[in-house]
Design an enzyme around this catalytic site. Structure first.
Site, short mmCIF file in Angstrom:
data_model
loop_
_atom_site.label_atom_id
_atom_site.label_comp_id
_atom_site.label_asym_id
_atom_site.label_seq_id
_atom_site.Cartn_x
_atom_site.Cartn_y
_atom_site.Cartn_z
N VAL A 155 0.86 -1.19 0.00
CA VAL A 155 0.00 0.00 0.00
C VAL A 155 0.90 1.24 0.00
O VAL A 155 1.91 1.29 0.70
CB VAL A 155 -0.92 -0.02 1.24
CG1 VAL A 155 -1.80 1.23 1.28
CG2 VAL A 155 -1.79 -1.28 1.25
N TYR A 209 15.22 -10.30 18.95
CA TYR A 209 15.06 -10.61 20.38
C TYR A 209 15.32 -12.07 20.73
O TYR A 209 15.07 -12.47 21.85
CB TYR A 209 13.65 -10.22 20.84
CG TYR A 209 13.35 -8.75 20.61
CD1 TYR A 209 13.80 -7.79 21.50
CD2 TYR A 209 12.68 -8.33 19.46
CE1 TYR A 209 13.56 -6.44 21.28
CE2 TYR A 209 12.44 -6.99 19.22
CZ TYR A 209 12.89 -6.05 20.13
OH TYR A 209 12.66 -4.72 19.89
N LYS A 223 3.65 3.77 -0.79
CA LYS A 223 5.01 3.66 -1.34
C LYS A 223 5.59 2.26 -1.18
O LYS A 223 6.64 1.96 -1.76
CB LYS A 223 5.91 4.70 -0.68
CG LYS A 223 5.52 6.12 -1.09
CD LYS A 223 6.45 7.15 -0.52
CE LYS A 223 6.02 8.54 -0.98
NZ LYS A 223 6.63 9.59 -0.17
N GLU A 243 1.34 -6.50 15.82
CA GLU A 243 2.40 -7.41 16.30
C GLU A 243 2.25 -7.65 17.81
O GLU A 243 2.48 -8.76 18.30
CB GLU A 243 3.77 -6.81 16.00
CG GLU A 243 4.93 -7.72 16.36
CD GLU A 243 6.26 -7.15 15.90
OE1 GLU A 243 6.70 -7.49 14.79
OE2 GLU A 243 6.87 -6.36 16.66
C1 UD2 Z 1 7.22 -4.52 12.21
C2 UD2 Z 1 6.71 -5.84 11.67
C3 UD2 Z 1 5.43 -5.60 10.91
C4 UD2 Z 1 4.40 -4.94 11.81
C5 UD2 Z 1 4.98 -3.66 12.40
C6 UD2 Z 1 4.10 -3.11 13.49
C7 UD2 Z 1 8.41 -7.51 11.12
C8 UD2 Z 1 9.57 -7.81 10.26
N1 UD2 Z 1 7.74 -6.38 10.80
O1 UD2 Z 1 7.75 -3.88 11.05
O2 UD2 Z 1 4.90 -6.79 10.39
O3 UD2 Z 1 4.02 -5.85 12.82
O4 UD2 Z 1 6.24 -3.88 13.01
O5 UD2 Z 1 3.05 -2.40 12.96
O6 UD2 Z 1 8.08 -8.25 12.00
N2 UD2 Z 1 2.53 -1.52 4.76
C9 UD2 Z 1 2.18 -0.98 3.53
N3 UD2 Z 1 2.21 0.36 3.39
C10 UD2 Z 1 2.56 1.22 4.39
C11 UD2 Z 1 2.92 0.67 5.63
C12 UD2 Z 1 2.91 -0.70 5.79
O7 UD2 Z 1 1.88 -1.70 2.59
O8 UD2 Z 1 2.56 2.45 4.18
C13 UD2 Z 1 2.50 -3.00 4.93
C14 UD2 Z 1 3.67 -3.67 4.22
O9 UD2 Z 1 3.25 -4.95 3.78
C15 UD2 Z 1 4.71 -3.78 5.32
C16 UD2 Z 1 3.83 -4.06 6.52
O10 UD2 Z 1 2.64 -3.32 6.32
O11 UD2 Z 1 5.64 -4.80 5.02
C17 UD2 Z 1 4.44 -3.72 7.88
O12 UD2 Z 1 4.84 -2.38 7.91
P1 UD2 Z 1 6.35 -1.97 8.19
O13 UD2 Z 1 7.22 -2.87 7.40
O14 UD2 Z 1 6.52 -0.50 7.99
O15 UD2 Z 1 6.47 -2.29 9.71
P2 UD2 Z 1 7.84 -2.42 10.56
O16 UD2 Z 1 9.03 -2.33 9.68
O17 UD2 Z 1 7.78 -1.51 11.72
#
Ligand code: UD2
Length: 313
Positions: free
Chosen positions: A83, A196, A85, A263
């Site tokens: 979704v 962790y 970018k 999460e």
């Molecule tokens: C962690 C977790 C993630 C989620 C988040 C808490 C891992 C490796 N990642 O990563 O799963 O639990 O913490 O919210 O465990 N997405 C979009 N567009 C956006 C934002 C997110 O498509 O603008 C989707 C995309 O599939 C992405 C996922 O949501 O891979 C999780 O978002 P993130 O990667 O920004 O989350 P992150 O890195 O904090």
């Protein structure tokens, strides 16, 4: 000095009683090398206290496992959200999934995006299918990430009841590097977070406010699991998604958002509902982390990203 006590062999199966059954077993094993247990690993924990396997390289036989599941003619679904970018990560995700994710099996990849026209054309092998579904964007990344539970719940209810056996829900900002296959299948499957897995649980970033439905009390919790990869059979993942979605919404009605959104709710759920199989951090590493020696293979990992560039808020 020699003791007079009788020598007792450490492994009772090597005792001096060589019965005909022993010889038959020895012949069977020598003709079927795939039945030998893999090399024992002593540097990692390979079973949980509730007797679920913890899957690491060297603890399973891929050829044997594939042959078991090929006979069952299984179909595996993967969901991925791209979704805003995050659409830029989809090409690598899909291309590497073709190379490593359940190769030789029937696979359906469900892409949820607000930009269906931007979904890259990736050549897929026979028996593998891409399904694109439209979702709304949001002004907050926390919403996008957390809303996945609701959409996964609905997807399972609407579409998957009849033709899919297992489902994995994966982060898009990731690539496959090595086999992710039948060894990962189970009723309810979770991945230990790479950040962790060596820490004492007092350091896990669980939601610590008792007012949240994601609360995990001090002294509770088994592992800290990733939000970026979980799965299992449809009924189990449906139950998980439904519960996390409801708890997230009920928290929101009271003005609470858990520390790590869905999460945190996932971790609470998996504390109360133990996974039947646990995947080691090989199944979701982070590219910015140096690989530790016990991690012999990185199968799937999150790419390095600049949050300021890709998140809407
Ligand atoms: C962690 C977790 C993630 C989620 C988040 C808490 C891992 C490796 N990642 O990563 O799963 O639990 O913490 O919210 O465990 N997405 C979009 N567009 C956006 C934002 C997110 O498509 O603008 C989707 C995309 O599939 C992405 C996922 O949501 O891979 C999780 O978002 P993130 O990667 O920004 O989350 P992150 O890195 O904090």
């Amino acid at each position: 000095m020699l003791h007079s006590t009788t020598f007792v062999p450490k492994y009772s199966c090597l005792s001096t009683k060589l019965t005909p059954a022993f010889f038959l077993l020895a012949i069977f094993l020598s003709m079927n090398p795939s039945y030998f247990i893999c090399n024992l690993r002593t540097d990692i924990v390979s079973v949980t206290p509730w007797l679920a396997p913890v899957v690491w390289e060297g603890t399973f036989q891929p050829v044997l496992l594939d042959s078991i599941y090929q006979k069952r003619n299984i179909t595996v679904a993967a969901t991925v959200f791209a979704v805003g970018k995050y659409i830029r990560f989809l090409k690598d995700f899909l291309e590497t999934a073709e190379q490593h994710f359940f190769v030789g099996f029937k696979v359906k990849v469900y892409v949820f995006t607000d930009q269906p026209n931007e979904v890259p054309k990736v050549k897929m092998a026979a028996g593998r299918e891409l399904v694109v579904r439209l979702v709304q964007n949001s002004k907050r990344w926390q919403e996008i990430s957390a809303r996945r539970m609701e959409i996964i719940q609905t997807l399972i209810e609407e579409m998957l009841k009849n033709d899919v056996d297992y489902i994995f829900c994966l982060d898009v900002d990731s690539k496959f590097h090595s086999r992710w296959g039948t060894e990962s299948l189970g009723e309810l499957v979770a991945v230990i977070h790479p950040g962790y897995y060596k820490d004492d649980r007092s350091r896990f970033p669980y939601e610590r406010r008792p007012t949240s439905r994601a609360y995990v009390a001090p002294g509770e919790g088994d592992f800290y699991y990733c939000g970026g990869a979980f799965g299992g059979v449809l009924a189990e993942v449906h139950q998980l998604a439904q519960t996390c979605h409801k708890n997230f919404d009920d928290d929101a009605k009271e003005g609470i958002e858990a520390a790590w959104q869905e999460e945190s709710h996932l971790n609470r759920y998996l504390w109360l509902n133990k996974p039947s199989k646990v995947l080691s951090p090989e199944y979701l590493w982070q590219d910015f982390k140096a690989r530790n020696s016990e991690v012999r293979v990185i199968r799937f990992s999150g790419v390095i990203k600049d949050y300021n560039q890709i998140r809407p808020n």
